[in-house]
Scaffold this motif. Structure first.
Motif, PDB file in Angstrom:
ATOM      1  N   GLU A 146       7.037  -5.280  -1.969  1.00 22.88           N
ATOM      2  CA  GLU A 146       7.509  -6.579  -1.279  1.00 22.88           C
ATOM      3  C   GLU A 146       8.354  -6.156  -0.440  1.00 22.88           C
ATOM      4  O   GLU A 146       9.684  -5.494  -0.696  1.00 22.88           O
ATOM      5  CB  GLU A 146       7.841  -7.763  -2.181  1.00 22.88           C
ATOM      6  CG  GLU A 146       8.074  -9.329  -1.331  1.00 22.88           C
ATOM      7  CD  GLU A 146       9.233  -9.225  -0.517  1.00 22.88           C
ATOM      8  OE1 GLU A 146       9.191 -10.099   0.343  1.00 22.88           O
ATOM      9  OE2 GLU A 146      10.164  -8.708  -0.871  1.00 22.88           O
ATOM     10  N   GLU A 147       8.525  -6.538   0.969  1.00 17.93           N
ATOM     11  CA  GLU A 147       9.117  -5.660   1.946  1.00 17.93           C
ATOM     12  C   GLU A 147      10.697  -5.961   1.870  1.00 17.93           C
ATOM     13  O   GLU A 147      11.600  -4.911   2.040  1.00 17.93           O
ATOM     14  CB  GLU A 147       8.976  -6.111   3.345  1.00 17.93           C
ATOM     15  CG  GLU A 147       9.071  -7.750   3.624  1.00 17.93           C
ATOM     16  CD  GLU A 147       8.463  -8.295   5.113  1.00 17.93           C
ATOM     17  OE1 GLU A 147       7.607  -7.543   5.647  1.00 17.93           O
ATOM     18  OE2 GLU A 147       8.624  -9.426   5.393  1.00 17.93           O
ATOM     19  N   LEU A 167       4.454 -12.828  -4.899  1.00 15.39           N
ATOM     20  CA  LEU A 167       3.918 -12.401  -6.211  1.00 15.39           C
ATOM     21  C   LEU A 167       3.792 -13.717  -7.042  1.00 15.39           C
ATOM     22  O   LEU A 167       2.556 -13.891  -7.760  1.00 15.39           O
ATOM     23  CB  LEU A 167       5.215 -11.468  -7.084  1.00 15.39           C
ATOM     24  CG  LEU A 167       5.151 -11.061  -8.592  1.00 15.39           C
ATOM     25  CD1 LEU A 167       3.269 -10.476  -8.374  1.00 15.39           C
ATOM     26  CD2 LEU A 167       5.895  -9.952  -8.668  1.00 15.39           C
ATOM     27  N   CYS A 172       8.387 -15.697  -3.312  1.00 17.81           N
ATOM     28  CA  CYS A 172       7.829 -14.716  -2.503  1.00 17.81           C
ATOM     29  C   CYS A 172       6.004 -14.704  -3.216  1.00 17.81           C
ATOM     30  O   CYS A 172       5.703 -15.323  -4.052  1.00 17.81           O
ATOM     31  CB  CYS A 172       8.193 -13.232  -2.845  1.00 17.81           C
ATOM     32  SG  CYS A 172       7.552 -12.368  -4.357  1.00 17.81           S
ATOM     33  N   TYR A 218       6.008  -2.991  -9.135  1.00 14.64           N
ATOM     34  CA  TYR A 218       4.888  -3.575  -8.104  1.00 14.64           C
ATOM     35  C   TYR A 218       5.965  -4.402  -6.867  1.00 14.64           C
ATOM     36  O   TYR A 218       5.511  -4.473  -5.836  1.00 14.64           O
ATOM     37  CB  TYR A 218       4.026  -4.493  -8.865  1.00 14.64           C
ATOM     38  CG  TYR A 218       3.260  -5.200  -7.867  1.00 14.64           C
ATOM     39  CD1 TYR A 218       1.978  -4.394  -7.288  1.00 14.64           C
ATOM     40  CD2 TYR A 218       3.046  -6.510  -7.698  1.00 14.64           C
ATOM     41  CE1 TYR A 218       1.174  -4.900  -6.345  1.00 14.64           C
ATOM     42  CE2 TYR A 218       2.121  -7.225  -6.794  1.00 14.64           C
ATOM     43  CZ  TYR A 218       1.238  -6.189  -6.304  1.00 14.64           C
ATOM     44  OH  TYR A 218       0.244  -6.884  -5.366  1.00 14.64           O
ATOM     45  N   VAL A 219       6.813  -5.258  -7.484  1.00 13.62           N
ATOM     46  CA  VAL A 219       7.678  -5.927  -6.560  1.00 13.62           C
ATOM     47  C   VAL A 219       8.252  -5.245  -5.483  1.00 13.62           C
ATOM     48  O   VAL A 219       8.764  -5.902  -4.461  1.00 13.62           O
ATOM     49  CB  VAL A 219       8.590  -7.149  -7.366  1.00 13.62           C
ATOM     50  CG1 VAL A 219       9.887  -6.140  -7.824  1.00 13.62           C
ATOM     51  CG2 VAL A 219       8.975  -8.108  -6.388  1.00 13.62           C
ATOM     52  N   PHE A 231       0.018  -9.547   9.441  1.00 10.44           N
ATOM     53  CA  PHE A 231       0.775 -10.227  10.378  1.00 10.44           C
ATOM     54  C   PHE A 231       0.724  -9.270  11.588  1.00 10.44           C
ATOM     55  O   PHE A 231       0.572  -7.964  11.585  1.00 10.44           O
ATOM     56  CB  PHE A 231       2.332 -10.154   9.976  1.00 10.44           C
ATOM     57  CG  PHE A 231       3.133 -10.810  11.081  1.00 10.44           C
ATOM     58  CD1 PHE A 231       3.472 -12.299  11.081  1.00 10.44           C
ATOM     59  CD2 PHE A 231       3.923 -10.119  12.088  1.00 10.44           C
ATOM     60  CE1 PHE A 231       4.205 -12.896  12.062  1.00 10.44           C
ATOM     61  CE2 PHE A 231       4.805 -10.625  13.093  1.00 10.44           C
ATOM     62  CZ  PHE A 231       4.868 -12.044  13.104  1.00 10.44           C
ATOM     63  N   ASN A 274       5.876   1.315   4.642  1.00  7.83           N
ATOM     64  CA  ASN A 274       5.720   0.701   3.116  1.00  7.83           C
ATOM     65  C   ASN A 274       4.666   1.532   2.529  1.00  7.83           C
ATOM     66  O   ASN A 274       3.450   1.395   2.860  1.00  7.83           O
ATOM     67  CB  ASN A 274       5.482  -0.728   3.194  1.00  7.83           C
ATOM     68  CG  ASN A 274       5.352  -1.272   1.753  1.00  7.83           C
ATOM     69  OD1 ASN A 274       5.373  -0.700   0.579  1.00  7.83           O
ATOM     70  ND2 ASN A 274       5.590  -2.519   1.857  1.00  7.83           N
ATOM     71  N   GLY A 284      -1.230  -6.208  10.020  1.00  9.63           N
ATOM     72  CA  GLY A 284      -0.715  -5.525   9.074  1.00  9.63           C
ATOM     73  C   GLY A 284      -1.773  -5.314   8.007  1.00  9.63           C
ATOM     74  O   GLY A 284      -2.225  -6.077   7.462  1.00  9.63           O
ATOM     75  N   ARG A 285      -1.745  -3.958   7.647  1.00  9.96           N
ATOM     76  CA  ARG A 285      -2.937  -3.748   6.635  1.00  9.96           C
ATOM     77  C   ARG A 285      -2.123  -3.614   5.125  1.00  9.96           C
ATOM     78  O   ARG A 285      -2.693  -3.392   4.353  1.00  9.96           O
ATOM     79  CB  ARG A 285      -3.323  -2.261   6.793  1.00  9.96           C
ATOM     80  CG  ARG A 285      -4.027  -2.059   8.411  1.00  9.96           C
ATOM     81  CD  ARG A 285      -5.475  -3.015   8.558  1.00  9.96           C
ATOM     82  NE  ARG A 285      -5.993  -2.543   9.523  1.00  9.96           N
ATOM     83  CZ  ARG A 285      -6.300  -3.597  10.404  1.00  9.96           C
ATOM     84  NH1 ARG A 285      -5.990  -4.911  10.417  1.00  9.96           N
ATOM     85  NH2 ARG A 285      -7.075  -3.092  11.560  1.00  9.96           N
ATOM     86  N   GLY A 286      -0.908  -3.974   4.960  1.00 14.01           N
ATOM     87  CA  GLY A 286      -0.222  -4.085   3.785  1.00 14.01           C
ATOM     88  C   GLY A 286      -0.787  -5.265   2.811  1.00 14.01           C
ATOM     89  O   GLY A 286      -0.579  -5.174   1.707  1.00 14.01           O
ATOM     90  N   GLY A 287      -1.134  -6.337   3.623  1.00 18.95           N
ATOM     91  CA  GLY A 287      -1.626  -7.275   2.746  1.00 18.95           C
ATOM     92  C   GLY A 287      -1.479  -8.603   3.586  1.00 18.95           C
ATOM     93  O   GLY A 287      -2.318  -9.734   3.754  1.00 18.95           O
ATOM     94  N   ILE A 338       9.072  -3.049   9.542  1.00 17.17           N
ATOM     95  CA  ILE A 338       8.519  -2.631   8.223  1.00 17.17           C
ATOM     96  C   ILE A 338       7.057  -2.738   8.194  1.00 17.17           C
ATOM     97  O   ILE A 338       6.507  -3.977   8.473  1.00 17.17           O
ATOM     98  CB  ILE A 338       8.770  -3.494   6.815  1.00 17.17           C
ATOM     99  CG1 ILE A 338      10.358  -3.668   6.820  1.00 17.17           C
ATOM    100  CG2 ILE A 338       8.124  -2.953   5.677  1.00 17.17           C
ATOM    101  CD1 ILE A 338      10.948  -4.186   5.460  1.00 17.17           C
TER     102      ILE A 338
END
Ligand SMILES: Cc1cc2nc3c(=O)[nH]c(=O)nc-3n(C[C@H](O)[C@H](O)[C@H](O)COP(=O)(O)O)c2cc1C
Ligand code: SF4
Length: 509
Positions: A263-264, A480, A478, A259-260, A149, A171, A143-146, A297
């Motif tokens: 978060e998925e 953040l 989470c 920003y939050v 995974f 996302n 996963g490139r979102g952060g 997601i």
């Protein structure tokens, strides 16, 4: 003569619309392409000649009359750059996910197909749903979102979960500082994302896709909605996708830019029309996601990479990269950097190469002092760590993260105590309020750093801050609250001198 003038928000921000209008009024056929990702050259006008394309940039409105004369003549002009693909910044990249960005007309499905579009979906249908999941798994795509995974494992879980309705959620919130790759794909090659989401739907049995982005991305929203309509009209979305006998459709939702909400689980709440607050896990979204139903997601880049993985095969993709970080990463160079923009390359490039060689050092010409990688929750790296390769594990080993691939450069005028305080302030403002370590801890953290900056009981407050970081890291629900300690602790560890403020005179205490 046909000209390309980017319609990408980064080009529009520096006058591309006015230049496109002026060139159009002068009789040229103007296509609004995506950006090539060389932002210091925007607006980058490209002229199509028999031998290929010739770039001119950065073009201002005042340059247009001279440019028109050049285009009607022998093409010579002070801003002439030659073939854009021979510019080292572009030439040295490995563009897989961004292969078409800046080249195709993002509004044209025909152009997309002519440049290899939908070869991935054809391959997926030939492999079957289970075979497609296996191919994504084998490619090593993470996963490139952060969080990094493995995408294939996520898909496998949803595919194996029985339900009358499943969802694909893309996302596209892109909240990380210094990042713009999702936006560039949506604006420059939207059909690759439509195709990636469609393949995800086919592979997992999901018939409905949502893409969640932010209202600050009006150009991306308009372009992606246009792509959805075009794909639907051409039968690439709907009840019988590409005649392959399965259904899939996509709807775009725009959030208000918290920003939050990237978060998925907060994102799912927001799509459901609720306040964007984080849900505890388990249950995982793969089991109970959107409206309580099984949901994949994935980030924009994860999904937009799937068509190339399928079209060229898992093995071809996996050949790029290092260790467990396979394939390429669209890295975004931002902040105080000479050559800012998008640089897609195989994992393994070092941070120093990215900042000094590819980015060309700081724009101010001063020495680089710090680089924040991975958005507002990423660590600050000093030049002493520039030998770190761009790799999920290598960054984690140095208490950092690569996140969504944002690299923000600072010169030697930066105050790292101020940056640490900013990290806590950011967390305090963006906290969803669900858990105490983040909601209260971030406020106390900002206050404590403020005291250190004033020279008040520095040693005691420094110890208190480190203890607080530990509590936030271990006790937050989470990432953040859980990752805000990373920029703070990296600043304390690598830039300790900025926290050694002289004590205040007693009277001021
Ligand atoms: C506070 C916070 C903000 C996040 N923002 C984003 C975001 O803007 N875009 C994104 O793709 N992932 C974001 N994530 C990560 C997502 O929760 C999730 O891991 C990701 O969407 C999964 O997709 P991937 O596996 O394709 O990366 C964020 C996570 C946290 C904790
Ligand atoms: S860590 Fe912060 S953002 Fe995450 S759930 Fe807790 S309060 Fe909300």
């Amino acid at each position: 003569m046909k000209l390309f003038v980017p319609g990408d928000a980064a080009a529009v921000a520096v006058g591309a619309d006015e230049i496109a209008e002026a060139l159009s009024a002068a009789g040229f056929a103007v296509v609004r392409n995506g950006s090539r990702g060389m932002f210091w050259l925007e607006p980058l006008v490209e002229a199509v000649i028999p031998a290929g394309r010739i770039g001119y940039g950065p073009v201002t409105l005042e340059d247009v009359p001279g440019l028109i004369a050049a285009l009607h003549g022998d093409g010579a002009h002070a801003l002439r750059l030659g073939d854009p693909e021979q510019i080292p910044f572009l030439k040295n990249q490995t563009r897989l996910t961004f292969a078409r960005c800046g080249i195709v007309d993002p509004r044209s499905l025909d152009d997309y197909v002519a440049h290899g579009g939908y070869a991935g979906l054809r391959k997926a249908v030939a492999l079957g749903a289970a075979g497609t999941v296996e191919e994504v798994l084998q490619s090593g795509l993470r996963g490139r979102g952060g969080a990094g995974f493995p995408t294939g494992i996520k898909w496998k879980t949803v595919a194996a979960t029985a339900a009358a309705q499943k969802y694909i959620v893309c996302n596209a919130d892109e909240g990380d500082s210094g990042t713009f790759s999702d936006r560039m794909i949506m604006e420059g090659d939207p059909f690759v994302l439509v195709e990636g989401m469609t393949i995800a739907g086919y592979a997992t049995g999901a018939t409905k896709g949502y893409i969640y982005t932010r209202s600050e991305y009006p150009h991306a929203i308009a372009m992606f909605n246009a792509a959805i309509r075009t794909a639907r009209a051409a039968g690439y979305l709907g009840g019988n996708v590409a005649g392959a006998g399965f259904a899939f459709d996509i709807e775009l939702r725009a959030g208000a830019g918290a920003y939050v909400c990237g978060e998925e689980t907060a994102l799912l709440e927001s799509i459901e029309g609720k306040r964007g607050q984080v849900r505890p896990k388990p249950p995982l979204p793969a089991h109970q996601g959107l409206f309580g139903l099984p949901t994949v997601i994935n980030n924009v880049i994860s999904l937009a990479t799937v068509p190339t993985v399928l079209a060229n095969g898992a093995g071809a993709y996996k050949n790029f990269g290092m260790g467990r970080s396979r394939g390429t990463m669209p890295i975004q160079l931002a902040g105080n950097v000479r050559h800012g923009g998008l640089y897609e390359t195989a994992f393994g490039v070092t941070l120093g190469e990215l900042v000094q060689t590819i980015g060309g050092g700081t724009l101010t010409g001063r020495p680089v002092r710090a680089v924040q990688v991975g958005g507002p929750l990423g660590a600050y790296f000093p030049p002493a760590l520039f030998d770190t390769p761009f790799d999920y594990e290598a960054f984690a080993a140095k208490d950092g993260l690569i996140g969504h691939g944002g690299v923000v450069v600072f010169d030697d005028t930066v105050d790292m105590a101020e940056q640490a305080r900013f990290a806590m302030q950011f967390c305090a403002i963006e906290s969803c309020g669900k858990c105490t370590p983040c909601r209260i801890g971030a406020v106390r953290g900002a206050e404590t750093i403020g005291k250190i900056m004033q020279g008040r009981e520095v040693a005691k407050n420094r110890a208190l801050l480190i203890d607080l970081c530990q509590t936030m890291k271990l006790g937050s629900l989470c990432a953040l609250g859980g990752f805000t300690p990373y920029p703070v602790m990296s600043a304390i560890t690598h830039f300790a001198e900025d926290f050694a403020r002289s004590p205040l005179p007693v009277a001021a205490e």
